[in-house]
Design a protein around this motif. Structure first.
Motif, mmCIF file in Angstrom:
data_model
loop_
_atom_site.group_PDB
_atom_site.id
_atom_site.type_symbol
_atom_site.label_atom_id
_atom_site.label_comp_id
_atom_site.label_asym_id
_atom_site.label_seq_id
_atom_site.Cartn_x
_atom_site.Cartn_y
_atom_site.Cartn_z
ATOM 1 N N TYR A 167 0.853 -1.190 0.000
ATOM 2 C CA TYR A 167 0.000 0.000 0.000
ATOM 3 C C TYR A 167 0.882 1.230 0.000
ATOM 4 O O TYR A 167 1.780 1.367 0.835
ATOM 5 N N GLY A 168 0.642 2.139 -0.949
ATOM 6 C CA GLY A 168 1.407 3.372 -1.035
ATOM 7 C C GLY A 168 0.554 4.567 -0.644
ATOM 8 O O GLY A 168 -0.593 4.704 -1.098
ATOM 9 N N HIS A 169 1.105 5.425 0.227
ATOM 10 C CA HIS A 169 0.372 6.601 0.712
ATOM 11 C C HIS A 169 1.077 7.873 0.262
ATOM 12 O O HIS A 169 2.257 8.076 0.541
ATOM 13 N N ILE A 170 0.348 8.726 -0.448
ATOM 14 C CA ILE A 170 0.890 10.009 -0.888
ATOM 15 C C ILE A 170 0.769 10.997 0.267
ATOM 16 O O ILE A 170 -0.304 11.181 0.841
ATOM 17 N N VAL A 171 1.885 11.645 0.618
ATOM 18 C CA VAL A 171 1.890 12.497 1.806
ATOM 19 C C VAL A 171 1.721 13.986 1.498
ATOM 20 O O VAL A 171 1.490 14.763 2.416
ATOM 21 N N VAL A 172 1.836 14.400 0.239
ATOM 22 C CA VAL A 172 1.585 15.795 -0.127
ATOM 23 C C VAL A 172 0.817 15.839 -1.443
ATOM 24 O O VAL A 172 1.051 15.040 -2.332
ATOM 25 N N SER A 173 -0.107 16.784 -1.568
ATOM 26 C CA SER A 173 -0.965 16.832 -2.746
ATOM 27 C C SER A 173 -0.269 17.375 -3.982
ATOM 28 O O SER A 173 -0.784 17.265 -5.079
ATOM 29 N N ALA A 174 0.905 17.965 -3.827
ATOM 30 C CA ALA A 174 1.639 18.465 -4.982
ATOM 31 C C ALA A 174 2.258 17.334 -5.787
ATOM 32 O O ALA A 174 2.814 17.553 -6.861
ATOM 33 N N ALA A 175 2.172 16.111 -5.275
ATOM 34 C CA ALA A 175 2.782 14.962 -5.944
ATOM 35 C C ALA A 175 2.023 14.607 -7.220
ATOM 36 O O ALA A 175 0.815 14.785 -7.307
ATOM 37 N N PRO A 176 2.728 14.077 -8.224
ATOM 38 C CA PRO A 176 2.040 13.557 -9.407
ATOM 39 C C PRO A 176 1.269 12.294 -9.061
ATOM 40 O O PRO A 176 1.417 11.740 -7.960
ATOM 41 N N THR A 177 0.446 11.839 -9.975
ATOM 42 C CA THR A 177 -0.339 10.629 -9.738
ATOM 43 C C THR A 177 0.590 9.454 -9.461
ATOM 44 O O THR A 177 1.523 9.215 -10.215
ATOM 45 N N PRO A 178 0.366 8.711 -8.373
ATOM 46 C CA PRO A 178 1.279 7.611 -8.041
ATOM 47 C C PRO A 178 1.216 6.488 -9.065
ATOM 48 O O PRO A 178 0.169 6.209 -9.641
ATOM 49 N N SER A 179 2.354 5.830 -9.289
ATOM 50 C CA SER A 179 2.412 4.691 -10.197
ATOM 51 C C SER A 179 3.017 3.506 -9.479
ATOM 52 O O SER A 179 3.626 3.643 -8.421
ATOM 53 N N VAL A 180 2.857 2.329 -10.055
ATOM 54 C CA VAL A 180 3.336 1.099 -9.443
ATOM 55 C C VAL A 180 4.010 0.237 -10.494
ATOM 56 O O VAL A 180 3.675 0.309 -11.676
ATOM 57 N N SER A 181 4.994 -0.554 -10.079
ATOM 58 C CA SER A 181 5.623 -1.518 -10.977
ATOM 59 C C SER A 181 5.802 -2.835 -10.232
ATOM 60 O O SER A 181 5.949 -2.856 -9.008
ATOM 61 N N PHE A 182 5.780 -3.930 -10.996
ATOM 62 C CA PHE A 182 5.876 -5.266 -10.425
ATOM 63 C C PHE A 182 7.116 -5.954 -10.972
ATOM 64 O O PHE A 182 7.249 -6.153 -12.178
ATOM 65 N N GLY A 183 8.021 -6.335 -10.078
ATOM 66 C CA GLY A 183 9.237 -7.015 -10.480
ATOM 67 C C GLY A 183 9.147 -8.505 -10.226
ATOM 68 O O GLY A 183 8.093 -9.037 -9.880
ATOM 69 N N GLY A 184 10.257 -9.215 -10.382
ATOM 70 C CA GLY A 184 10.290 -10.642 -10.132
ATOM 71 C C GLY A 184 10.209 -10.956 -8.653
ATOM 72 O O GLY A 184 10.524 -10.125 -7.812
ATOM 73 N N GLY A 185 9.748 -12.169 -8.342
ATOM 74 C CA GLY A 185 9.693 -12.590 -6.944
ATOM 75 C C GLY A 185 8.656 -11.869 -6.119
ATOM 76 O O GLY A 185 8.855 -11.633 -4.931
ATOM 77 N N ALA A 186 7.555 -11.467 -6.735
ATOM 78 C CA ALA A 186 6.435 -10.818 -6.035
ATOM 79 C C ALA A 186 6.827 -9.484 -5.427
ATOM 80 O O ALA A 186 6.382 -9.132 -4.344
ATOM 81 N N SER A 187 7.660 -8.721 -6.106
ATOM 82 C CA SER A 187 8.055 -7.418 -5.580
ATOM 83 C C SER A 187 7.169 -6.313 -6.146
ATOM 84 O O SER A 187 6.763 -6.346 -7.305
ATOM 85 N N ILE A 188 6.875 -5.334 -5.294
ATOM 86 C CA ILE A 188 6.012 -4.210 -5.665
ATOM 87 C C ILE A 188 6.720 -2.918 -5.275
ATOM 88 O O ILE A 188 7.205 -2.788 -4.154
ATOM 89 N N SER A 189 6.771 -1.967 -6.192
ATOM 90 C CA SER A 189 7.385 -0.679 -5.869
ATOM 91 C C SER A 189 6.502 0.451 -6.384
ATOM 92 O O SER A 189 5.815 0.306 -7.398
#
Length: 209
Positions: A167-189
Motif C-alpha cells: 500500500y502506497g500513501h501520498i503524503v503531499v498533494s503536490a505529488a504527481p499521480t502515483p504509479s506502481v511496478s511489479f518485479g520478479g519474486g512478487a516485488s512491488i514498488s
C-alpha cells in the motif's frame, strides 16, 4: 509517512489543507503518532487449484486505517504473485467513512482495478477524500478501508506460489499521480518515492495441500 510529511515546510503543509493544530501535532513525533492513523494491509489466498496444464489462484488484499491519515490525496494499493500468473478478473471496493470517523457511517464504492506488466500485477488508485465541506473545511467522506479480490491463472501446474500486497500513501498533494511496478519474486514498488511512502510487503506462501 509522518517523517516524510515532517520534512515539508509549514507553507507547503498549509497549502495541502493542514491546520495550525495539525502542523504542531505533525512536527512533534509522539503527538503526531497519536494524532494520525496508520494503515494495516493483508494478503490471503481464497483458492489455489494446481492442475496438469493450468493452475488457478484467487487472492484477496485488504487494507484499513486506524484513524484518518495525515494527507488525503491519492493512495494506491497493489497485489502480485511470485510466479508468472496473469490476471483473469479483479474487483475492488473502497469504504468511505463520514468525516474520517469509523463510528459515524460508511459508504462502500466500487473502484477501478488496473493491470500492469503483462497482467502479473493489479492495482487500484484511491481518491482518499471526497465531497469537500466548505463550512468544516474538511472532506465529508474519507477512504479508510477496502479490498481487491483477484482471480489469476498460469498455463502449467504450480504447486506453490508467493502472493504479496503493498500500500502506497501520498503524503503531499503536490505529488504527481502515483504509479506502481511489479518485479520478479512478487516485488512491488511505487513512484514517486519522495512523496509516496509504503511499508513492507504483506507476503504469504501458498502450497498445494
Amino acid at each position: 509517512m509522518l517523517k516524510a510529511a515532517q520534512k515539508a515546510s509549514n507553507v507547503e503543509l498549509k497549502n495541502n489543507g493542514f491546520t495550525e493544530a495539525d502542523i504542531i501535532a505533525l512536527k512533534k513525533p509522539l503527538k503526531g503518532k497519536e494524532h494520525y492513523g496508520k494503515v494495516t494491509y493483508t494478503i490471503s489466498c481464497l483458492k489455489f487449484t494446481p492442475k496438469k496444464d493450468q493452475t488457478d489462484l484467487k487472492t484477496k488484499m485488504t487494507w484499513s486505517w486506524s484513524k484518518e491519515p495525515a494527507a488525503l490525496v491519492t493512495d494506491i494499493a497493489a497485489t502480485t504473485t511470485s510466479e508468472n500468473f496473469t490476471k483473469d478478473s479483479s474487483s475492488a471496493t473502497v469504504k468511505y467513512y463520514k468525516y474520517g470517523h469509523k463510528d459515524q457511517g460508511v459508504t462502500s464504492q466500487n473502484a477501478i482495478v488496473k493491470t500492469k506488466d503483462a497482467g502479473r500485477g493489479v492495482f487500484t488508485r484511491i481518491t482518499m477524500g471526497k465531497n469537500w465541506d466548505t463550512d468544516k473545511k474538511r472532506y465529508k467522506n474519507v477512504a479508510m478501508a477496502g479490498s481487491i479480490t483477484t482471480s489469476w491463472s498460469i498455463g502449467k501446474k504450480v504447486t506453490q506460489v508467493g502472493i504479496a500486497s503493498n500500500y502506497g500513501h501520498i503524503v503531499v498533494s503536490a505529488a504527481p499521480t502515483p504509479s506502481v511496478s511489479f518485479g520478479g519474486g512478487a516485488s512491488i514498488s511505487f513512484a514517486p518515492k519522495l512523496v509516496c511512502r509504503s511499508g513492507d510487503e504483506a507476503y504469504k506462501k501458498v502450497v498445494q495441500k
